[in-house]
Design an enzyme around this catalytic site. Sequence first.
Site, short mmCIF file in Angstrom:
data_model
loop_
_atom_site.label_atom_id
_atom_site.label_comp_id
_atom_site.label_asym_id
_atom_site.label_seq_id
_atom_site.Cartn_x
_atom_site.Cartn_y
_atom_site.Cartn_z
N LYS A 27 3.93 5.42 8.47
CA LYS A 27 4.07 6.24 7.25
C LYS A 27 2.70 6.55 6.67
CE LYS A 27 2.72 3.31 3.96
NZ LYS A 27 1.51 3.40 3.29
N ASP A 154 7.38 -1.38 1.55
CA ASP A 154 7.51 -0.16 2.36
C ASP A 154 8.67 -0.22 3.36
OD1 ASP A 154 5.15 0.81 1.21
OD2 ASP A 154 3.89 0.05 2.83
#
Length: 316
Positions: A27, A154
Amino acid sequence: MTEAWRPDDEDERRGAAGPVRVRVPAKVNLHLGVGPLRRDGYHELNTVYHAISIYDELTARRGDTLALTMEGEGTGELALDDTNLIIRAAHALAGYAGVLPHARLHLRKQIPLAGGLAGGSADAAAALVACDALWGTGLSRDELAGIAADLGSDVPFLIYGGTALGTGRGEAVSPVLVRPTTWHWVVAIADGGLSTPAAYRELDRLRDSGAAGAPLGSTDALLGALRQRDPRVLARTLGNDLQDAALAMRPTLADTLKAGEAAGALTGIVSGSGPTCVFLAADAASAERIAAELTTAGVCRQARVAHGPVAGARIS
Ligand code: C5P
């Protein structure tokens, strides 16, 4: 004679017989707004996550214990014991679902360690999806994301992928609904990593001394730019409150950012807590040229092209 019912056999039937292979992306944060330090030691975040096409792959097979092996990025550096997020994820899922945490797991790693690309979180998300299929526990993505939130801020995003808003400490995720557009990125991977807690501490220090830039605030400009589907517009709205901290800890990243822009990138930012830098390119061909120039300029260990958004942890 009828055979006695054996729960073990039933469990065998429920789960996958063969290996389960899960691919999970890295990401970047298109917007990483960092608020004040909370009492629990985390910072309030206002972020836009974006999953890109650099992947780790986790294979899960049936076993009599829980064991993890790996190859690729970080082999020999990454602990494969109970501290590893993959092992922690497997235990968390087994505890939640009431099954034995037995699996042979193998990680093929391309996402660098401590790179600001959420590689460890990605692997935890992959472990949840892989073990859920292997054990036949059949949890929904939302249930897996609930378990994921306890493993790291996350991790829930990497269960879903795509482009998504993250709030709270980053674990509260909601999708950004825009017409699909493919964005082209160049990812400049540095030598060595940066510690995420250290980057947050450095930001607090810079803010106390008045040396950090003004906080990013709202994600509105970025979300508007995503809707316009023009990379030049998007480039003007990318931002990361942790960038000043990463630059203070690793001043050479300024050279990497300059080199990417000189090579034709629309803009470059530090990814998450760094030290990876990501550059937005006008198109795929431009991304290839920028990656080649960054490689020859020697301002990073490796420059790779990637695109986003891509799906989160999925059986492949
Ligand atoms: O959630 P995760 O384990 O990935 O976070 C790693 C560290 O990063 C935390 O221990 C904390 O120091 C820092 N962090 C933070 N605020 C957040 C997310 C992470 O301060 N929202």
